[in-house]
Write a protein that holds these residues in place. Structure first.
Motif, PDB file in Angstrom:
ATOM      1  N   ALA A   1      -3.434  11.456   5.721  1.00 53.06           N
ATOM      2  CA  ALA A   1      -3.911  11.914   4.411  1.00 53.06           C
ATOM      3  C   ALA A   1      -2.990  11.461   3.277  1.00 53.06           C
ATOM      4  CB  ALA A   1      -4.043  13.433   4.407  1.00 53.06           C
ATOM      5  N   VAL A   2      -1.691  11.633   3.455  1.00 54.77           N
ATOM      6  CA  VAL A   2      -0.781  11.225   2.370  1.00 54.77           C
ATOM      7  C   VAL A   2      -0.708   9.704   2.263  1.00 54.77           C
ATOM      8  CG1 VAL A   2       0.569  13.354   2.399  1.00 54.77           C
ATOM      9  CG2 VAL A   2       1.325  11.420   3.777  1.00 54.77           C
TER      10      VAL A   2
ATOM     11  N   MET B   1      -3.342   7.667   2.734  1.00 56.40           N
ATOM     12  CA  MET B   1      -4.557   7.279   2.008  1.00 56.40           C
ATOM     13  C   MET B   1      -4.460   7.632   0.528  1.00 56.40           C
ATOM     14  SD  MET B   1      -6.339   5.692   4.154  1.00 56.40           S
ATOM     15  CE  MET B   1      -7.975   5.551   3.476  1.00 56.40           C
ATOM     16  N   SER B   2      -3.721   8.689   0.213  1.00 57.71           N
ATOM     17  CA  SER B   2      -3.575   9.074  -1.198  1.00 57.71           C
ATOM     18  C   SER B   2      -2.472   8.283  -1.897  1.00 57.71           C
ATOM     19  CB  SER B   2      -3.290  10.573  -1.313  1.00 57.71           C
ATOM     20  OG  SER B   2      -1.984  10.863  -0.838  1.00 57.71           O
ATOM     21  N   GLY B   3      -1.676   7.538  -1.131  1.00 58.45           N
ATOM     22  CA  GLY B   3      -0.613   6.719  -1.727  1.00 58.45           C
ATOM     23  C   GLY B   3       0.658   7.481  -2.044  1.00 58.45           C
ATOM     24  N   THR B   4       0.821   8.648  -1.461  1.00 58.65           N
ATOM     25  CA  THR B   4       2.014   9.455  -1.694  1.00 58.65           C
ATOM     26  C   THR B   4       3.128   8.982  -0.764  1.00 58.65           C
ATOM     27  OG1 THR B   4       0.476  11.281  -2.091  1.00 58.65           O
ATOM     28  CG2 THR B   4       2.802  11.846  -1.979  1.00 58.65           C
TER      29      THR B   4
ATOM     30  N   HIS C   1       4.887   9.982   2.806  1.00 60.26           N
ATOM     31  CA  HIS C   1       4.360   9.140   3.881  1.00 60.26           C
ATOM     32  C   HIS C   1       5.477   8.468   4.692  1.00 60.26           C
ATOM     33  CE1 HIS C   1       1.264   6.737   5.845  1.00 60.26           C
ATOM     34  NE2 HIS C   1       1.948   5.632   5.581  1.00 60.26           N
TER      35      HIS C   1
END
Length: 157
Positions: free
Chosen positions: A102-103, A105-108, A112
């Protein structure tokens, strides 16, 4: 010559790993190898090859599927060996990997990257643990002790 009533000592073989234990070993091995590929593909992307990002994403899917498979196999092993750690560890890794997905895909990236390093470290330790000791069927410390106490009690009667 002196005789005794005690039988000669019988050497016991160490418990062999069960089929489900071998399946857990295979699953953990495949999962660990796939997870170790993740930083390599991220590095390909960071070195300027745009295709490295799609490789990283595809491998993330494979790692996720292997994690789910590992949880299923670990639950079987835990139920057969009466040990909770394979299932608990695998479920925690699965939760961490879904968070990682999830992180990612969100670019965090500030979450990550360290989470990825932690997952790799935990998988490496799990790999060593499942290969270091046998995972025999139905062995639990309390169960063996109870059986030996019952045998002694039956022999006295």
């Amino acid at each position: 010559m002196t005789t005794t009533d005690t039988p000669p000592s019988v050497t016991q073989r160490p418990p062999a790993t069960s089929v489900s234990g071998w399946l857990l070993r295979a699953t953990v091995t495949a999962h660990t190898i796939a997870a170790f590929g993740q930083p390599a593909f991220a590095g390909v992307y960071l070195s300027g090859n745009i295709h490295g990002l799609s490789w990283h994403a595809r491998t993330a899917d494979v790692v996720s599927y292997l994690s789910v498979l590992q949880v299923v196999v670990a639950i079987v092993v835990s139920s057969r060996t009466r040990r909770r750690w394979p299932a608990v560890t695998s479920v925690l890794i699965l939760a961490a990997e879904f968070g990682q997905y999830a992180v990612g895909m969100s670019g965090t990236l500030w979450v990550h990257i360290p989470l990825g390093v932690t997952i790799i470290a935990v998988l490496a330790v799990l790999f060593v643990v499942v290969w270091a000791r046998p995972l025999p069927y139905g062995v639990a410390r309390g169960r063996i002790k109870r059986a030996s106490v019952q045998n002694r009690a039956g022999a006295d009667v």
